[in-house]
Design an enzyme around this catalytic site. Structure first.
Site, PDB file in Angstrom:
ATOM      1  N   GLY A   1       0.817  -1.220   0.000  1.00  0.00           N
ATOM      2  CA  GLY A   1       0.000   0.000   0.000  1.00  0.00           C
ATOM      3  C   GLY A   1       0.844   1.261   0.000  1.00  0.00           C
ATOM      4  O   GLY A   1       1.846   1.334   0.701  1.00  0.00           O
TER       5      GLY A   1
ATOM      6  N   ARG B   1      -3.645   8.139   2.057  1.00  0.00           N
ATOM      7  CA  ARG B   1      -4.571   8.750   3.023  1.00  0.00           C
ATOM      8  C   ARG B   1      -3.886   9.088   4.343  1.00  0.00           C
ATOM      9  O   ARG B   1      -4.461   9.767   5.185  1.00  0.00           O
ATOM     10  CB  ARG B   1      -5.771   7.827   3.258  1.00  0.00           C
ATOM     11  CG  ARG B   1      -6.699   7.804   2.044  1.00  0.00           C
ATOM     12  CD  ARG B   1      -7.851   6.856   2.253  1.00  0.00           C
ATOM     13  NE  ARG B   1      -8.721   7.279   3.332  1.00  0.00           N
ATOM     14  CZ  ARG B   1      -9.534   6.455   4.001  1.00  0.00           C
ATOM     15  NH1 ARG B   1      -9.550   5.174   3.707  1.00  0.00           N
ATOM     16  NH2 ARG B   1     -10.301   6.911   4.955  1.00  0.00           N
TER      17      ARG B   1
ATOM     18  N   GLN C   1       5.435  -6.407  -6.096  1.00  0.00           N
ATOM     19  CA  GLN C   1       4.262  -6.307  -6.963  1.00  0.00           C
ATOM     20  C   GLN C   1       4.470  -5.025  -7.772  1.00  0.00           C
ATOM     21  O   GLN C   1       4.363  -3.919  -7.228  1.00  0.00           O
ATOM     22  CB  GLN C   1       2.980  -6.226  -6.125  1.00  0.00           C
ATOM     23  CG  GLN C   1       1.722  -6.176  -6.974  1.00  0.00           C
ATOM     24  CD  GLN C   1       0.485  -5.762  -6.191  1.00  0.00           C
ATOM     25  OE1 GLN C   1       0.589  -5.140  -5.134  1.00  0.00           O
ATOM     26  NE2 GLN C   1      -0.680  -6.071  -6.723  1.00  0.00           N
TER      27      GLN C   1
ATOM     28  N   GLY D   1      -4.665  -5.131  -7.254  1.00  0.00           N
ATOM     29  CA  GLY D   1      -5.610  -5.847  -6.400  1.00  0.00           C
ATOM     30  C   GLY D   1      -4.930  -6.862  -5.487  1.00  0.00           C
ATOM     31  O   GLY D   1      -3.783  -7.246  -5.699  1.00  0.00           O
TER      32      GLY D   1
ATOM     33  N   ASN E   1     -15.475  -8.884   6.216  1.00  0.00           N
ATOM     34  CA  ASN E   1     -14.180  -9.513   6.005  1.00  0.00           C
ATOM     35  C   ASN E   1     -13.097  -8.692   6.710  1.00  0.00           C
ATOM     36  O   ASN E   1     -12.890  -7.531   6.400  1.00  0.00           O
ATOM     37  CB  ASN E   1     -13.905  -9.560   4.490  1.00  0.00           C
ATOM     38  CG  ASN E   1     -12.527 -10.103   4.166  1.00  0.00           C
ATOM     39  OD1 ASN E   1     -11.917 -10.813   4.970  1.00  0.00           O
ATOM     40  ND2 ASN E   1     -12.042  -9.772   2.976  1.00  0.00           N
TER      41      ASN E   1
END
Ligand code: UD1
Ligand code: CA
Length: 450
Positions: A14, A18, A77, A82, A172
């Site tokens: 990530g 934010r 990645q 996703g 979840n």
């Protein structure tokens, strides 16, 4: 039966926009340790193999992972497409195989090893997928767990959920288990036909059922455990939860605290039973306190060891490398850094001890300063046992004060003092009888002139 093997894939890619911070999100810390380190620590305690998936240009994240879990395999990645795509970045680790595959998010730092273990139980019983569920006060933003009776049939992301699905309270938590035998085949079937156009890991639930296998839900006992950190406010919330855990653990272990809510711990703080911590004390990383020690109010400790029955503070600062022996006293407005203070020594008031040794039972008077730095390099001050350093002395390092030596108050000591010697390094006092009276007389006479 031999124990089942496990591989845990920790997703840490990530960017954390934010957080409004230039630091990668998972390198923000709670209780003196990064979010990533908390998760890796919990995973390590389960004995699982670890793969960490980081984003592109994330060498600091990879380095932080290696520092905590040197055996972890690191994968990059390259594009953020996703959570399933992220897990597949660790394909080489998945291909090596394991009975159980767990996926954990590095931005969910409060997860406990016991919960990771609980998630593996359904896999051992034949489930293809197991999901950690929880019931947040406000489910907005979370994937909803769609169930039929006891079975999990799908996870619907907020953006793809129907109004009826949005009304589901069971969500979840983000932690998932997959059967190692099936994981790769299931992951490879995941598409990106959804509102975000991402490869959702959560799609394995439906795919497992299509393949004739089952998916199970394990409900988290404590919803604070799955608190995800996406903002500074959530970081502070996670900090508060963790401090609560650490305070409870310290009390449970026999540490006396009159106002535990005002004491801040690091995840690695070690305090022996029978130690006392007064209000408003901060333990930064790397502190060990022995039994019988008292840490008095408003002290800040970091990278320090406090020996048995020692007293620190009030208002003391122990910096990295401060090593206090048994029954040492370090008092108010004293700073100790990279120094050893040996058993029974006293440094009680307004003093800086840096790059030094203070021998046992030595008394360091108020306002003593070890002048350890010349603007370029640091130098050592060695003070022997049973010495006495008079108040307001400057010890200009490198310098040695012998055992039993005495330094006169207000001295600037630039040369070694032999054992049992006296050093006085200050201007000699001059006394002039009647001088003040004569001065006043002249001064008043001058003032009276027209
Ligand atoms: C995810 C779950 C959601 C769950 C929620 C719990 C999916 C599709 N959704 O949603 O069901 O309720 O977590 O907090 O899994 N990441 C990567 N690479 C990517 C995308 C994500 O490494 O390409 C990492 C992120 O760094 C983060 C984690 O995966 O650590 C979760 O991603 P995020 O985008 O925050 O998922 P949510 O929308 O919160
Ligand atoms: Ca998230």
């Amino acid at each position: 039966m031999t124990a089942r093997t496990c591989l845990t894939v920790v997703l840490a890619a990530g960017e954390g926009t934010r957080m409004r911070s230039s630091r990668p999100k998972v390198l923000h810390a709670i209780a003196g340790r990064t979010l990533l380190a908390h998760v890796l620590d919990a995973v390590q305690k389960t004995g699982s193999r670890i793969a960490v998936v980081v984003g592109p240009n994330a060498e600091p994240v990879a380095a932080a992972a290696r520092a905590v879990a040197p055996d972890a395999e690191i994968f990059v990645q390259a594009e953020r497409r996703g959570t399933a795509h992220a897990v597949l970045a660790a394909r080489a680790a998945l291909e090596q195989g394991a009975d159980d595959i767990l996926v954990a998010f590095a931005d969910t730092p409060l997860i406990r090893p016991e919960t990771l273990a609980r998630l593996r139980a359904p896999l051992a019983e034949g489930a293809a997928v197991s999901v950690l569920g929880f019931r947040p006060a406000d489910p907005t933003g979370y994937g909803r767990l769609v169930t039929e009776g006891d079975t999990l049939v799908a996870i619907r992301e907020e953006k793809d959920a129907s109004p009826a699905e949005k009304a589901i309270g069971l969500c979840n938590a983000g932690l998932m288990g997959m059967s190692g035998a099936r994981a790769l085949a299931l992951l490879e079937k995941i598409g990106c036909d959804n509102a975000k156009g991402e490869f959702y890991l959560t799609d394995v639930v439906t795919l497992a059922r299509v393949a004739g296998a089952s998916a199970a839900v394990i409900e988290a006992e404590d919803h604070t455990e799955v608190l995800g950190v996406n903002t500074q406010a959530q970081l502070a919330e996670a900090e508060a939860v963790l401090q609560g855990r650490l305070r409870a653990a310290a009390l449970d272990a026999g540490v006396t605290m009159t106002a535990p809510g005002t004491v801040f711990f690091s995840a690695d703080t070690t305090i022996a039973p029978g130690a006392t911590v007064e209000p408003y004390v901060v333990f930064a990383p790397g502190v060990t306190v022995e039994a019988g020690a008292v840490i008095r109010a408003f002290s800040h400790l970091e990278g320090a060891h406090v020996g048995p029955n020692a007293t620190v503070g009030p208002f003391a600062r122990l910096r990295p490398g401060a090593e206090l022996g048994e029954a040492v006293h370090v008092g108010n407005f004293v700073e100790v850094k990279a120094s050893t203070v040996e058993a029974g020594a006293k440094v009680n008031h307004l003093t800086y001890i840096g790059n030094a040794r203070v021998g046992s039972r030595t008394n360091v008077g108020a306002g003593t300063i070890t002048c350890n730095y010349d603007g370029v390099k640091k130098y050592h001050t060695d003070i022997g046992a049973n010495a006495f350093i008079g108040s307001n002395s400057s010890l200009v390092a490198p310098v040695t004060i012998g055992d039993g030596a005495y330094v006169g108050s207000g001295s600037v000591i630039t040369e070694d003092v032999p054992p049992d010697g006296l050093a006085v390094g200050r201007g000699r006092q001059v006394v002039k009888d009647g001088w003040a009276a004569r001065w006043r007389e002249t001064a008043t006479a001058v003032k009276k002139k027209p």
